[in-house]
Design a protein around this motif. Structure first.
Motif, PDB file in Angstrom:
ATOM      1  N   VAL A 153      -2.792 -10.961   6.857  1.00 36.89           N
ATOM      2  CA  VAL A 153      -2.274 -12.299   7.134  1.00 36.89           C
ATOM      3  C   VAL A 153      -0.782 -12.364   6.796  1.00 36.89           C
ATOM      4  O   VAL A 153      -0.399 -12.273   5.625  1.00 36.89           O
ATOM      5  N   ALA A 154       0.048 -12.517   7.808  1.00 36.50           N
ATOM      6  CA  ALA A 154       1.493 -12.660   7.541  1.00 36.50           C
ATOM      7  C   ALA A 154       1.699 -13.948   6.746  1.00 36.50           C
ATOM      8  O   ALA A 154       1.131 -14.993   7.087  1.00 36.50           O
ATOM      9  N   GLY A 155       2.449 -13.859   5.670  1.00 39.18           N
ATOM     10  CA  GLY A 155       2.662 -15.043   4.827  1.00 39.18           C
ATOM     11  C   GLY A 155       1.615 -15.195   3.741  1.00 39.18           C
ATOM     12  O   GLY A 155       1.612 -16.191   3.002  1.00 39.18           O
ATOM     13  N   ALA A 156       0.704 -14.223   3.619  1.00 36.15           N
ATOM     14  CA  ALA A 156      -0.340 -14.289   2.570  1.00 36.15           C
ATOM     15  C   ALA A 156       0.304 -14.166   1.188  1.00 36.15           C
ATOM     16  O   ALA A 156       1.379 -13.572   1.049  1.00 36.15           O
ATOM     17  N   PRO A 157      -0.368 -14.704   0.150  1.00 33.98           N
ATOM     18  CA  PRO A 157       0.225 -14.635  -1.201  1.00 33.98           C
ATOM     19  C   PRO A 157       0.280 -13.214  -1.766  1.00 33.98           C
ATOM     20  O   PRO A 157       1.118 -12.916  -2.601  1.00 33.98           O
ATOM     21  N   VAL A 158      -0.634 -12.356  -1.326  1.00 36.48           N
ATOM     22  CA  VAL A 158      -0.666 -10.984  -1.868  1.00 36.48           C
ATOM     23  C   VAL A 158      -0.177 -10.013  -0.795  1.00 36.48           C
ATOM     24  O   VAL A 158      -0.701  -9.987   0.317  1.00 36.48           O
ATOM     25  N   MET A 159       0.842  -9.232  -1.158  1.00 33.62           N
ATOM     26  CA  MET A 159       1.295  -8.189  -0.225  1.00 33.62           C
ATOM     27  C   MET A 159       1.050  -6.825  -0.875  1.00 33.62           C
ATOM     28  O   MET A 159       1.467  -6.588  -2.014  1.00 33.62           O
ATOM     29  N   ILE A 160       0.357  -5.978  -0.133  1.00 33.37           N
ATOM     30  CA  ILE A 160       0.082  -4.627  -0.618  1.00 33.37           C
ATOM     31  C   ILE A 160       1.042  -3.667   0.066  1.00 33.37           C
ATOM     32  O   ILE A 160       1.234  -3.731   1.292  1.00 33.37           O
ATOM     33  N   VAL A 161       1.662  -2.795  -0.728  1.00 39.17           N
ATOM     34  CA  VAL A 161       2.552  -1.785  -0.140  1.00 39.17           C
ATOM     35  C   VAL A 161       2.034  -0.405  -0.523  1.00 39.17           C
ATOM     36  O   VAL A 161       2.006  -0.040  -1.700  1.00 39.17           O
ATOM     37  N   GLY A 162       1.586   0.337   0.488  1.00 38.20           N
ATOM     38  CA  GLY A 162       1.104   1.701   0.272  1.00 38.20           C
ATOM     39  C   GLY A 162       2.226   2.704   0.469  1.00 38.20           C
ATOM     40  O   GLY A 162       3.416   2.364   0.438  1.00 38.20           O
ATOM     41  N   GLU A 163       1.821   3.944   0.682  1.00 37.64           N
ATOM     42  CA  GLU A 163       2.806   5.024   0.791  1.00 37.64           C
ATOM     43  C   GLU A 163       3.232   5.256   2.245  1.00 37.64           C
ATOM     44  O   GLU A 163       4.371   4.975   2.616  1.00 37.64           O
ATOM     45  N   ALA A 164       2.329   5.746   3.044  1.00 39.02           N
ATOM     46  CA  ALA A 164       2.667   6.103   4.428  1.00 39.02           C
ATOM     47  C   ALA A 164       1.387   6.190   5.243  1.00 39.02           C
ATOM     48  O   ALA A 164       0.325   6.473   4.690  1.00 39.02           O
ATOM     49  N   PRO A 165       1.509   5.973   6.543  1.00 42.39           N
ATOM     50  CA  PRO A 165       0.298   6.092   7.368  1.00 42.39           C
ATOM     51  C   PRO A 165      -0.214   7.530   7.380  1.00 42.39           C
ATOM     52  O   PRO A 165       0.567   8.471   7.287  1.00 42.39           O
ATOM     53  N   GLY A 166      -1.536   7.669   7.496  1.00 44.72           N
ATOM     54  CA  GLY A 166      -2.142   8.980   7.737  1.00 44.72           C
ATOM     55  C   GLY A 166      -2.475   9.096   9.218  1.00 44.72           C
ATOM     56  O   GLY A 166      -2.026   8.280  10.035  1.00 44.72           O
ATOM     57  N   ALA A 167      -3.300  10.075   9.545  1.00 51.83           N
ATOM     58  CA  ALA A 167      -3.616  10.333  10.959  1.00 51.83           C
ATOM     59  C   ALA A 167      -4.318   9.136  11.616  1.00 51.83           C
ATOM     60  O   ALA A 167      -4.004   8.761  12.742  1.00 51.83           O
ATOM     61  N   ASP A 168      -5.265   8.520  10.893  1.00 50.72           N
ATOM     62  CA  ASP A 168      -6.010   7.389  11.481  1.00 50.72           C
ATOM     63  C   ASP A 168      -5.085   6.201  11.727  1.00 50.72           C
ATOM     64  O   ASP A 168      -5.150   5.548  12.775  1.00 50.72           O
ATOM     65  N   GLU A 169      -4.214   5.947  10.748  1.00 50.98           N
ATOM     66  CA  GLU A 169      -3.293   4.805  10.857  1.00 50.98           C
ATOM     67  C   GLU A 169      -2.299   5.046  11.995  1.00 50.98           C
ATOM     68  O   GLU A 169      -1.964   4.139  12.755  1.00 50.98           O
ATOM     69  N   ASP A 170      -1.837   6.302  12.100  1.00 47.02           N
ATOM     70  CA  ASP A 170      -0.889   6.675  13.151  1.00 47.02           C
ATOM     71  C   ASP A 170      -1.517   6.441  14.532  1.00 47.02           C
ATOM     72  O   ASP A 170      -0.888   5.920  15.451  1.00 47.02           O
ATOM     73  N   ARG A 171      -2.779   6.808  14.648  1.00 43.67           N
ATOM     74  CA  ARG A 171      -3.487   6.647  15.925  1.00 43.67           C
ATOM     75  C   ARG A 171      -3.646   5.168  16.264  1.00 43.67           C
ATOM     76  O   ARG A 171      -3.420   4.753  17.386  1.00 43.67           O
ATOM     77  N   GLU A 172      -4.026   4.363  15.255  1.00 43.07           N
ATOM     78  CA  GLU A 172      -4.335   2.943  15.537  1.00 43.07           C
ATOM     79  C   GLU A 172      -3.139   2.014  15.400  1.00 43.07           C
ATOM     80  O   GLU A 172      -3.191   0.864  15.816  1.00 43.07           O
ATOM     81  N   GLY A 173      -2.062   2.511  14.742  1.00 45.74           N
ATOM     82  CA  GLY A 173      -0.889   1.654  14.549  1.00 45.74           C
ATOM     83  C   GLY A 173      -1.108   0.568  13.511  1.00 45.74           C
ATOM     84  O   GLY A 173      -0.437  -0.470  13.525  1.00 45.74           O
ATOM     85  N   LYS A 174      -2.072   0.795  12.595  1.00 44.63           N
ATOM     86  CA  LYS A 174      -2.370  -0.195  11.536  1.00 44.63           C
ATOM     87  C   LYS A 174      -2.503   0.524  10.204  1.00 44.63           C
ATOM     88  O   LYS A 174      -3.085   1.615  10.147  1.00 44.63           O
ATOM     89  N   PRO A 175      -2.039  -0.109   9.104  1.00 47.68           N
ATOM     90  CA  PRO A 175      -2.149   0.551   7.803  1.00 47.68           C
ATOM     91  C   PRO A 175      -3.575   0.526   7.239  1.00 47.68           C
ATOM     92  O   PRO A 175      -4.347  -0.402   7.520  1.00 47.68           O
ATOM     93  N   PHE A 176      -3.888   1.533   6.474  1.00 47.49           N
ATOM     94  CA  PHE A 176      -5.141   1.615   5.723  1.00 47.49           C
ATOM     95  C   PHE A 176      -6.385   1.342   6.590  1.00 47.49           C
ATOM     96  O   PHE A 176      -7.161   0.424   6.305  1.00 47.49           O
ATOM     97  N   VAL A 177      -6.546   2.141   7.621  1.00 50.76           N
ATOM     98  CA  VAL A 177      -7.768   2.010   8.426  1.00 50.76           C
ATOM     99  C   VAL A 177      -8.672   3.236   8.270  1.00 50.76           C
ATOM    100  O   VAL A 177      -9.767   3.274   8.807  1.00 50.76           O
ATOM    101  N   GLY A 178      -8.215   4.248   7.520  1.00 52.35           N
ATOM    102  CA  GLY A 178      -9.022   5.457   7.314  1.00 52.35           C
ATOM    103  C   GLY A 178      -9.896   5.324   6.072  1.00 52.35           C
ATOM    104  O   GLY A 178     -10.185   4.211   5.618  1.00 52.35           O
TER     105      GLY A 178
END
Ligand code: URA
Length: 278
Positions: free
Chosen positions: A120-145
């Motif tokens: 949710v853009a504008g949500a109170p909690v923002m999570i920042v990870g490291e970098a996309p992996g193969a699954d994220e790269d394929r789907e264009g979304k973070p943390f989907v693997g």
């Protein structure tokens, strides 16, 4: 089942195991810039291989393979050009567009997709990870693997989710080749984008998943083991945003005995969220 079938089954199992372990690309130790490997060297390698095939000379005396040119860093644009592009963006949509148009060098060119955000853009909690992996790269979304699945479970246990109150991004918006740990040049190039991303998303708190995220955002060399569980303050555009380093879910999958500490950290975030809402 004959011997040949057994071999095939073994090879398939080995391949599946390697993919599960993350070895999903045939790569060398040094980074190779395939984009700048000259056409001539590719052609001469081809000729050499053809000659070697026809020749009766033993292979040990045959033509030497042509070495591709290793590069020091996979960053392309500079931190300065990233800062200019990031600062010009006034909305999250503009920031995404600026990143799509940015010359991110080999890091960007070797990735399939820009992985901008989820949740949710504008949500109170923002999570920042490291970098996309193969699954994220394929789907264009973070943390989907697989680590994303663990993250989602931990979020639900802390009354959070990407459907309701969490927004997610990464330090690197493009997958590094072979999931390499980002070097300083790459991190410096990507940092202005994630800092602007936080500024435009305006969360009330940031959860930094893993050492790469915490070190980059806090500008420290201290490791995640020392950092985790202690609230810090992120100074972004004149605002001080509470920020908590937490173990990365991928690390927790390898070190399950540390899940209790991560659980404690997510609970601390949940309580802080309740305090900021009430
Ligand atoms: N690990 C990360 O840090 N980010 C992702 O998006 C996926 C895995």
């Amino acid at each position: 089942m004959n011997a040949k079938d057994t071999d095939t089954a073994d090879h398939k199992a080995l391949l599946a195991w390697q993919i599960a372990m993350g070895a999903d690309e045939a790569i060398d130790d040094a980074v190779i810039d395939r984009f700048s490997t000259s056409v001539a060297s590719v052609a001469s390698a081809g000729q050499a291989a053809a000659q070697a095939k026809q020749s009766t000379t033993p292979l040990t005396q045959g033509p030497k393979p042509v070495a591709a040119r290793p590069v020091q860093s996979i960053a392309g644009g500079s931190a300065e050009s990233a800062t200019t592009a990031a600062q010009a963006a006034q909305t999250l949509a503009e920031l995404r567009e600026a990143m799509q148009n940015f010359d991110g060098g080999l890091l960007k060119r070797s990735a399939k997709n820009l992985v901008f955000s989820d949740g949710v853009a504008g949500a109170p909690v923002m999570i920042v990870g490291e970098a996309p992996g193969a699954d994220e790269d394929r789907e264009g979304k973070p943390f989907v693997g697989v680590s994303g699945q663990l993250l989602d479970k931990m979020l639900v246990a802390a009354d959070m989710s990407r459907e309701t109150n969490v927004y997610i991004s990464n330090i690197l918006p493009w997958r590094p080749l072979g999931n390499r740990a980002p070097d300083d040049a790459v991190t410096a190039m990507c940092l202005p984008f994630i800092r602007r991303h936080i500024e435009l998303a305006r969360p009330t708190m940031v959860l930094m998943l893993g050492g790469v995220s915490a070190k980059a955002l806090l500008g420290t060399t201290e490791g995640i083991t020392r950092l985790r569980g202690k609230w810090k303050s992120l100074s972004i555009a004149g605002e001080n945003i509470p920020a908590l380093p937490i173990y990365h879910p991928a690390y927790l999958l390898r070190q399950p005995h540390l899940k209790g500490l991560a659980w404690r950290d997510f609970l601390a975030a949940k309580h802080k969220l309740a305090d900021t809402v009430s």
